[in-house]
Motif scaffolding. Sequence first.
Motif, PDB file in Angstrom:
ATOM      1  N   LEU A 174      30.381 -35.481   5.145  1.00 39.52           N
ATOM      2  CA  LEU A 174      30.998 -34.266   5.920  1.00 39.52           C
ATOM      3  C   LEU A 174      30.275 -34.319   7.253  1.00 39.52           C
ATOM      4  N   ASP A 175      29.714 -35.506   7.738  1.00 41.96           N
ATOM      5  CA  ASP A 175      29.407 -35.740   9.145  1.00 41.96           C
ATOM      6  C   ASP A 175      30.447 -36.115   9.695  1.00 41.96           C
ATOM      7  N   SER A 176      31.223 -36.875   9.460  1.00 41.41           N
ATOM      8  CA  SER A 176      32.406 -37.540  10.111  1.00 41.41           C
ATOM      9  C   SER A 176      33.475 -36.790   9.728  1.00 41.41           C
ATOM     10  N   SER A 177      33.615 -36.413   8.543  1.00 37.81           N
ATOM     11  CA  SER A 177      34.808 -35.838   8.012  1.00 37.81           C
ATOM     12  C   SER A 177      36.227 -36.406   8.230  1.00 37.81           C
TER      13      SER A 177
ATOM     14  N   ARG B 151      37.739 -30.917  11.057  1.00 40.21           N
ATOM     15  CA  ARG B 151      37.459 -29.595  10.706  1.00 40.21           C
ATOM     16  C   ARG B 151      38.063 -29.357   9.271  1.00 40.21           C
ATOM     17  N   GLN B 152      39.306 -29.387   9.103  1.00 30.34           N
ATOM     18  CA  GLN B 152      40.095 -28.828   7.919  1.00 30.34           C
ATOM     19  C   GLN B 152      39.391 -29.893   6.687  1.00 30.34           C
ATOM     20  N   VAL B 153      39.193 -31.105   6.937  1.00 27.82           N
ATOM     21  CA  VAL B 153      38.630 -31.909   5.740  1.00 27.82           C
ATOM     22  C   VAL B 153      37.205 -31.398   5.472  1.00 27.82           C
ATOM     23  N   LYS B 154      36.486 -31.333   6.445  1.00 29.50           N
ATOM     24  CA  LYS B 154      35.272 -30.529   6.079  1.00 29.50           C
ATOM     25  C   LYS B 154      35.159 -29.353   5.451  1.00 29.50           C
ATOM     26  N   ALA B 155      36.258 -28.429   5.840  1.00 28.46           N
ATOM     27  CA  ALA B 155      36.284 -27.119   5.228  1.00 28.46           C
ATOM     28  C   ALA B 155      36.754 -27.349   3.766  1.00 28.46           C
ATOM     29  N   LEU B 156      37.604 -28.074   3.739  1.00 27.28           N
ATOM     30  CA  LEU B 156      38.199 -28.289   2.146  1.00 27.28           C
ATOM     31  C   LEU B 156      37.150 -28.638   1.352  1.00 27.28           C
ATOM     32  N   ALA B 157      36.442 -29.876   1.714  1.00 20.76           N
ATOM     33  CA  ALA B 157      35.301 -30.210   0.770  1.00 20.76           C
ATOM     34  C   ALA B 157      34.474 -29.053   0.654  1.00 20.76           C
ATOM     35  N   ASN B 158      33.860 -28.456   1.628  1.00 17.21           N
ATOM     36  CA  ASN B 158      33.012 -27.460   1.507  1.00 17.21           C
ATOM     37  C   ASN B 158      33.370 -26.261   0.435  1.00 17.21           C
ATOM     38  N   ASN B 159      34.570 -25.962   0.716  1.00 19.61           N
ATOM     39  CA  ASN B 159      35.366 -24.653  -0.259  1.00 19.61           C
ATOM     40  C   ASN B 159      35.350 -25.329  -1.713  1.00 19.61           C
TER      41      ASN B 159
END
Length: 129
Positions: free
Chosen positions: A78-81, A52-60
Amino acid sequence: MTDQYAADLDKMVAVAVNALEDIKGKDITVLDTSAQTSLFSRMIIASGDSTRQVKALANNVAVDLKEAGFEILSSEGLDSSEWALVDAGDLVVHVMQPAVRDYYDIEALWGGEKPSFHTGAAKPWHAAD
């Protein structure tokens, strides 16, 4: 490298680092890759504690760069994150979970140094054998 290009690149890196720090990214490393490749000039590597944090970091990072006027060429993973990548042309940002980062060790591949986690102690994580 022109002064304007250097200023834009510095701004791009600053925006991305701030975006990572906003979501509590860890062990943020900025590498100058201009001597190794003409594909991009800077690489940022950061760690996130969970998918969840990996995805949030990349998205941010992608959102903040776009808001600052920079083009995002693509985002991957972003799917596996476990490992996400944001390609902004002259800047590539990798966000990984610690075990994945340790296993692939891309800092060493690109001539950077691994972050120092605990001087005199073992790392808090390691890649599975």
